[in-house]
Design an enzyme around this catalytic site. Sequence first.
Site, mmCIF file in Angstrom:
data_model
loop_
_atom_site.group_PDB
_atom_site.id
_atom_site.type_symbol
_atom_site.label_atom_id
_atom_site.label_comp_id
_atom_site.label_asym_id
_atom_site.label_seq_id
_atom_site.Cartn_x
_atom_site.Cartn_y
_atom_site.Cartn_z
ATOM 1 N N GLY A 91 22.049 11.223 -31.878
ATOM 2 C CA GLY A 91 21.634 11.826 -30.718
ATOM 3 C C GLY A 91 22.263 11.067 -29.400
ATOM 4 O O GLY A 91 22.494 11.789 -28.539
ATOM 5 N N ALA A 92 22.484 9.897 -29.400
ATOM 6 C CA ALA A 92 22.943 9.231 -28.447
ATOM 7 C C ALA A 92 24.542 9.496 -27.951
ATOM 8 O O ALA A 92 24.692 9.547 -26.823
ATOM 9 C CB ALA A 92 22.880 7.516 -28.578
ATOM 10 N N GLY A 105 0.897 -1.294 -0.007
ATOM 11 C CA GLY A 105 0.017 0.025 0.096
ATOM 12 C C GLY A 105 0.919 1.039 0.094
ATOM 13 O O GLY A 105 2.041 1.392 -0.441
ATOM 14 N N GLY A 106 0.346 2.232 0.632
ATOM 15 C CA GLY A 106 1.010 3.599 0.560
ATOM 16 C C GLY A 106 2.522 3.675 1.287
ATOM 17 O O GLY A 106 3.283 4.129 1.096
#
Length: 536
Positions: A426-427, A191-192
């Site tokens: 771009g890499a 859960g949280g």
Amino acid sequence: MTPAPAPASAAAAPVQAPACEPGLDRLRELIDLKERARQGPDPKATERQHAKGKLTAHERIALLLDKGSFTEVEALRRHRATGFGLEDKKPYSDGVVTGWGTVEGRTVFVYAHDFRIFGGALGEAHAQKIHKLMDLAIAAGAPLVSLNDGAGARIQEGVSALAGYGGIFQRNTKASGVIPQISVMLGPCAGGAAYSPALTDFVFAVRDISQMFITGPDVVQAVTGEQVTQNGLGGADVHAGTSGVAHFAYDDEETCLAEVRYLLSLLPSNNRELPPTEISADPADRTGDALLDLVPADGNRSYDIRGVIEELVDDGDYMEVHAAWAPNIVCALSRINGQVVGIVANQPSAMAGVLDIKASEKGARFVQFCDSFNIPLVTLVDVPGFLPGVDQEHEGIIRRGAKLLYAYCNATVPRISVVLRKAYGGAYIVMDSRSIGADIALAWPSNEIAVMGAEGAANVVFRREIAAADDPEAMRQQKIKEYKEELVHPYYAAERGLVDDVIDPRDTRSVLARSLAMLSSKDAELPCRKHGNPPQ
């Protein structure tokens, strides 16, 4: 002269007990209370914990910290809740052990859920103990380690328990980039409660006893019809290799906690300090003859970048982060000439070292951590580009790949990049090129820095000439050769000042050591701002 006899009343006065005895009784009572708190409310609870292959909170803390260094705070804290039977169950410590000690002589704060008490569930008093410890860690400027083994929020305390988690999350965020935060998963975390580890810098997990999930298997089955075990849903290997939530996974608690100690030895206590240095017996100018054989000259042949890292760092010793997740990029902490460094390297043995969504996010997170805590960055580049594909585009490779670019551009620590072999498109830019702020950019003689590989470039640039040729394949090979000679030769980038030097691979370690020493006093400032807005 004979002294006068004492008055009868004085002679008959009773003997008074020493004034210290009531204090001793209180001291014995205090010792007894603390021992009872340590043992838990039920002796059989310890047996049940051990039967699951799990240690108790105090046993875990003893393994983590230097012997005899632990100072516990609020050991006698008890909850004040009433109703649902809680008024009759008020064990000391309220299910969490908090305090501080040392790791290799340096202060470390720690809290450990005690599963023997309310299943380690968090209530109001439990949370307040953790809040206080976190505040102390931030004020003292020392790392915080959480040993997680709890069943989530204490249902009987309702919203007070939920508010307790909110206080933890707020402090996790406040401490981010200020002190190292390490979460060790040694039981359930549902859960949280799972969001606190996710907010910390590193998450350790132990196979078979660690589980993390927002909703458990029963809820998953009820909502989706899927059947899954707790380990299959959120076990250590799932989070270390599939989700990327966990950075490390080990087979037992002893090994896990020993590795936590090792990680702490590589980190500064806070963002105002430099990482601890060590005198290394490994010569800084040691030549790496093995590097000539480790990296094939043929850009299409794979190899394991970890062999290169071992040759460059002190004694071949390093700690790989997220080893099982996004294996096409390697992130590791190590030392070069005794100085801690963060290493980011493409991994040609996994997906040819291409950058994809997971690799970009893994690298970005690691770069940001190193920059937060004054750890210099060494980037080893051998990248063919970003992974093409519909799935990558639709899942956001543009914005998620930009995370790595943003992290490097934002980093002010010393930054050194080394192009080992190929660096395309771009890499190449993203992998800490000179154009985005690398302090020192180096390359081996085998490097190929270009928009794309010569084969692909020839097919695009010369496609008409190739198609019109009597022998298209011969023409294609001729154009590939021309492109390599003109634009991809090893010294093209150096001639234009985009690479500081083309170095003998065998000298890489010594060049890195000298460059790191030169940059040790680097002072770089970002523009004044509240904070940046990195791509999500």
